[in-house]
Write an enzyme that holds these catalytic residues in place. Structure first.
Site, PDB file in Angstrom:
ATOM      1  N   PHE A 180      11.820  14.559  10.419  1.00  0.00           N
ATOM      2  CA  PHE A 180      10.740  13.326  10.930  1.00  0.00           C
ATOM      3  C   PHE A 180      10.767  12.596  12.129  1.00  0.00           C
ATOM      4  O   PHE A 180      10.253  12.753  12.763  1.00  0.00           O
ATOM      5  CB  PHE A 180      10.377  12.259   9.623  1.00  0.00           C
TER       6      PHE A 180
ATOM      7  N   HIS B 261       3.552  -1.089   3.857  1.00  0.00           N
ATOM      8  CA  HIS B 261       3.139   0.390   4.010  1.00  0.00           C
ATOM      9  C   HIS B 261       3.860   1.333   3.377  1.00  0.00           C
ATOM     10  O   HIS B 261       4.612   0.938   4.474  1.00  0.00           O
ATOM     11  CB  HIS B 261       1.968   0.527   4.822  1.00  0.00           C
TER      12      HIS B 261
ATOM     13  N   ASP C 273      -2.027  14.026  16.487  1.00  0.00           N
ATOM     14  CA  ASP C 273      -1.568  15.017  17.241  1.00  0.00           C
ATOM     15  C   ASP C 273      -2.022  16.325  17.793  1.00  0.00           C
ATOM     16  O   ASP C 273      -2.888  16.937  17.002  1.00  0.00           O
ATOM     17  CB  ASP C 273      -0.014  15.463  16.721  1.00  0.00           C
TER      18      ASP C 273
ATOM     19  N   SER D 268       0.848  -1.048   0.535  1.00  0.00           N
ATOM     20  CA  SER D 268      -0.306   0.365  -0.374  1.00  0.00           C
ATOM     21  C   SER D 268       0.879   1.393   0.065  1.00  0.00           C
ATOM     22  O   SER D 268       2.350   1.307   0.669  1.00  0.00           O
ATOM     23  CB  SER D 268      -1.309  -0.172   1.267  1.00  0.00           C
TER      24      SER D 268
ATOM     25  N   GLU E 152       0.745   5.601   0.641  1.00  0.00           N
ATOM     26  CA  GLU E 152       0.782   6.706   1.983  1.00  0.00           C
ATOM     27  C   GLU E 152       0.628   7.789   1.580  1.00  0.00           C
ATOM     28  O   GLU E 152       1.389   8.258   1.176  1.00  0.00           O
ATOM     29  CB  GLU E 152       0.730   6.988   2.868  1.00  0.00           C
TER      30      GLU E 152
HETATM   31  P1  FAD Z   1      -3.184   5.883  20.754  1.00  0.00           P
HETATM   32  O1  FAD Z   1      -4.101   5.250  19.752  1.00  0.00           O
HETATM   33  O2  FAD Z   1      -4.744   7.428  21.285  1.00  0.00           O
HETATM   34  O3  FAD Z   1      -1.949   6.706  21.356  1.00  0.00           O
HETATM   35  C1  FAD Z   1      -1.727   7.714  21.913  1.00  0.00           C
HETATM   36  C2  FAD Z   1      -0.331   8.121  22.779  1.00  0.00           C
HETATM   37  O4  FAD Z   1      -1.577   8.006  24.291  1.00  0.00           O
HETATM   38  C3  FAD Z   1       0.304   7.133  22.799  1.00  0.00           C
HETATM   39  O5  FAD Z   1       1.378   7.940  23.567  1.00  0.00           O
HETATM   40  C4  FAD Z   1      -0.882   5.705  23.887  1.00  0.00           C
HETATM   41  O6  FAD Z   1      -0.057   4.938  24.780  1.00  0.00           O
HETATM   42  C5  FAD Z   1      -1.387   6.868  24.414  1.00  0.00           C
HETATM   43  N1  FAD Z   1      -2.732   5.749  25.157  1.00  0.00           N
HETATM   44  C6  FAD Z   1      -3.669   4.902  24.391  1.00  0.00           C
HETATM   45  N2  FAD Z   1      -4.559   4.972  25.615  1.00  0.00           N
HETATM   46  C7  FAD Z   1      -4.543   5.550  26.630  1.00  0.00           C
HETATM   47  C8  FAD Z   1      -4.985   5.244  27.662  1.00  0.00           C
HETATM   48  N3  FAD Z   1      -6.225   4.673  28.047  1.00  0.00           N
HETATM   49  N4  FAD Z   1      -4.638   5.833  28.679  1.00  0.00           N
HETATM   50  C9  FAD Z   1      -3.257   6.457  29.078  1.00  0.00           C
HETATM   51  N5  FAD Z   1      -2.672   6.912  27.752  1.00  0.00           N
HETATM   52  C10 FAD Z   1      -2.989   5.667  26.313  1.00  0.00           C
HETATM   53  N6  FAD Z   1      -1.313  12.115  12.190  1.00  0.00           N
HETATM   54  C11 FAD Z   1      -2.131  12.543  11.245  1.00  0.00           C
HETATM   55  O7  FAD Z   1      -3.096  13.946  11.982  1.00  0.00           O
HETATM   56  N7  FAD Z   1      -3.023  12.895  10.714  1.00  0.00           N
HETATM   57  C12 FAD Z   1      -3.262  11.338   9.865  1.00  0.00           C
HETATM   58  O8  FAD Z   1      -3.185  11.127   8.607  1.00  0.00           O
HETATM   59  C13 FAD Z   1      -1.328  10.344  10.601  1.00  0.00           C
HETATM   60  N8  FAD Z   1      -1.633   8.578   9.759  1.00  0.00           N
HETATM   61  C14 FAD Z   1      -1.026   7.651  10.143  1.00  0.00           C
HETATM   62  C15 FAD Z   1      -0.834   6.775   9.931  1.00  0.00           C
HETATM   63  C16 FAD Z   1      -0.058   6.312  10.915  1.00  0.00           C
HETATM   64  C17 FAD Z   1       0.610   4.529   9.948  1.00  0.00           C
HETATM   65  C18 FAD Z   1       0.314   6.314  12.012  1.00  0.00           C
HETATM   66  C19 FAD Z   1       1.544   5.138  12.774  1.00  0.00           C
HETATM   67  C20 FAD Z   1       0.442   7.506  12.341  1.00  0.00           C
HETATM   68  C21 FAD Z   1      -0.356   8.604  11.731  1.00  0.00           C
HETATM   69  N9  FAD Z   1      -0.257   9.718  12.005  1.00  0.00           N
HETATM   70  C22 FAD Z   1      -1.347  11.080  11.543  1.00  0.00           C
HETATM   71  C23 FAD Z   1       0.145  10.013  13.253  1.00  0.00           C
HETATM   72  C24 FAD Z   1      -0.804   9.394  14.557  1.00  0.00           C
HETATM   73  O9  FAD Z   1      -1.503  10.612  14.939  1.00  0.00           O
HETATM   74  C25 FAD Z   1       0.345   9.883  15.818  1.00  0.00           C
HETATM   75  O10 FAD Z   1       1.126   9.058  16.000  1.00  0.00           O
HETATM   76  C26 FAD Z   1      -0.404  10.425  17.131  1.00  0.00           C
HETATM   77  O11 FAD Z   1       0.286  11.319  18.466  1.00  0.00           O
HETATM   78  C27 FAD Z   1      -1.461   8.735  17.803  1.00  0.00           C
HETATM   79  O12 FAD Z   1      -1.892   8.571  17.366  1.00  0.00           O
HETATM   80  P2  FAD Z   1      -2.886   7.151  17.903  1.00  0.00           P
HETATM   81  O13 FAD Z   1      -3.505   6.519  16.980  1.00  0.00           O
HETATM   82  O14 FAD Z   1      -1.547   5.667  17.674  1.00  0.00           O
HETATM   83  O15 FAD Z   1      -3.215   7.543  18.966  1.00  0.00           O
END
Ligand code: FAD
Length: 289
Positions: free
Chosen positions: A219, A269, A109, A15, A17
């Site tokens: 990055f 990916h 973020d 895939s 991105e």
């Molecule tokens: P989460 O899974 O919610 O985790 C965020 C943080 O919170 C982690 O440190 C985790 O350990 C902690 N956490 C989770 N649950 C709990 C809980 N219950 N209690 C306490 N702490 C907790 N960003 C964008 O803005 N746009 C995009 O399109 C985008 N695409 C991405 C694609 C991929 C494949 C990846 C790997 C990242 C992408 N990101 C994107 C970046 C991503 O948004 C950031 O890394 C963000 O900081 C975390 O998102 P997450 O969904 O992993 O968050």
């Protein structure tokens, strides 16, 4: 088609991105890139969701056009940034109406370079809550979530971070896509620990071919990925020779992919940065292997 259904065939899934360009010229460039990469027959392409939810309409529009006008399966990224549940629901409805079947559910973020992510009132603090929401509302999307082989930057306790990853899977994520990494040993250890914790979902490694050292340093400083010393030295030795940097980056990414696939990775990916040359060079070599 749902990506999870493609993965059950056991054949590696490739895939690409992309991010939504800001200008018409950027958009024309993106469609040239897609045209250049489509011959590689990716299983799907994904379109990111801009910081602060800034590209919401663009993301929906692009996944719709790529899927229906070009005929490549798509995955829409979706974040919780700055949005209440109803707004997220509205995006999900737009995606469903556009015939999109795959969503990458992310927290996103904190806007304005804030260190701490704080959900807006009525929004979601963690991606696991977004996954739960998608499932509770009865959407039938194939849902992917993000995974971090070197740990997420905000949670340096890797065991805890893995538990948070498991929460996304338990909430209903069908597959995981990783953050970029440059040392396959980090991925191996991560997958092993995830499996021990009971995470059974396919984990697709995310690979970014290095084409520019300053850019990749930027990055990695943001996402917490490590450039191995040996690789950094080889890149530094190229000096200002951009072609040489690109050659080292492509070679390294190719070797990473070859090794991952040889050991049964679910797919690759590629973080393309809307450029086709490096990704294409790697995929063509992988297909010849
Ligand atoms: P989460 O899974 O919610 O985790 C965020 C943080 O919170 C982690 O440190 C985790 O350990 C902690 N956490 C989770 N649950 C709990 C809980 N219950 N209690 C306490 N702490 C907790 N960003 C964008 O803005 N746009 C995009 O399109 C985008 N695409 C991405 C694609 C991929 C494949 C990846 C790997 C990242 C992408 N990101 C994107 C970046 C991503 O948004 C950031 O890394 C963000 O900081 C975390 O998102 P997450 O969904 O992993 O968050």
């Amino acid at each position: 088609m749902r990506i999870a259904d493609l993965l059950v065939t056991g054949r590696p899934v490739f895939s690409f991105e992309f991010f939504p360009p800001k200008t018409p010229a950027g958009e024309a460039g993106l469609f040239r890139t897609i045209d250049h990469l489509r011959e590689l027959e990716p299983a799907f392409v994904s379109v990111t969701y801009g910081a602060g939810g800034s590209t919401r309409d663009k993301t929906v529009d692009l996944v719709r056009r790529i899927k229906h006008d070009i005929g490549i399966e798509t995955m829409a990224h979706l974040t919780c940034v700055g949005a209440v549940a109803d707004e997220i629901d509205s995006v999900l409805r737009q995606l469903r109406a556009a015939g999109i079947e795959n969503v990458l559910a992310l927290r996103g973020d904190a806007p304005n370079n804030d260190v701490q992510f704080t959900a807006v009132p009525g929004g979601f603090q963690y991606a696991s809550q977004l996954v739960t929401f998608i499932r509770q509302r009865g959407y039938e999307f194939c849902v992917a979530a993000a995974a971090y082989p070197e740990g997420h930057v905000e949670c340096r306790d890797r065991d805890l971070d893995l538990q948070h990853l498991k929460a996304k899977v338990d909430a209903g994520a069908d597959l995981l896509i990783t953050q970029l990494f440059f040392d396959n040993r980090d991925f191996d250890v991560f997958v092993e620990r995830a499996r021990l914790l009971g995470i059974r979902s396919p984990i697709i490694p995310g690979i970014m071919p290095i084409t520019n050292l300053a850019q990749i340093e930027r990055f990695t400083s943001m996402c917490g990925a490590r450039i191995p010393d040996e690789l950094r030295q080889r890149l530094l030795a190229c000096g200002d020779d951009e072609q040489a940097v690109r050659a080292v980056g492509v070679e390294h990414a190719f070797e990473q992919c070859r090794d991952l696939l040889a050991r049964g990775a679910a797919g690759i990916h590629f973080y393309t940065l809307n450029q086709s040359l490096a990704t294409r060079a790697i995929c063509e070599r992988l297909q010849r292997n």
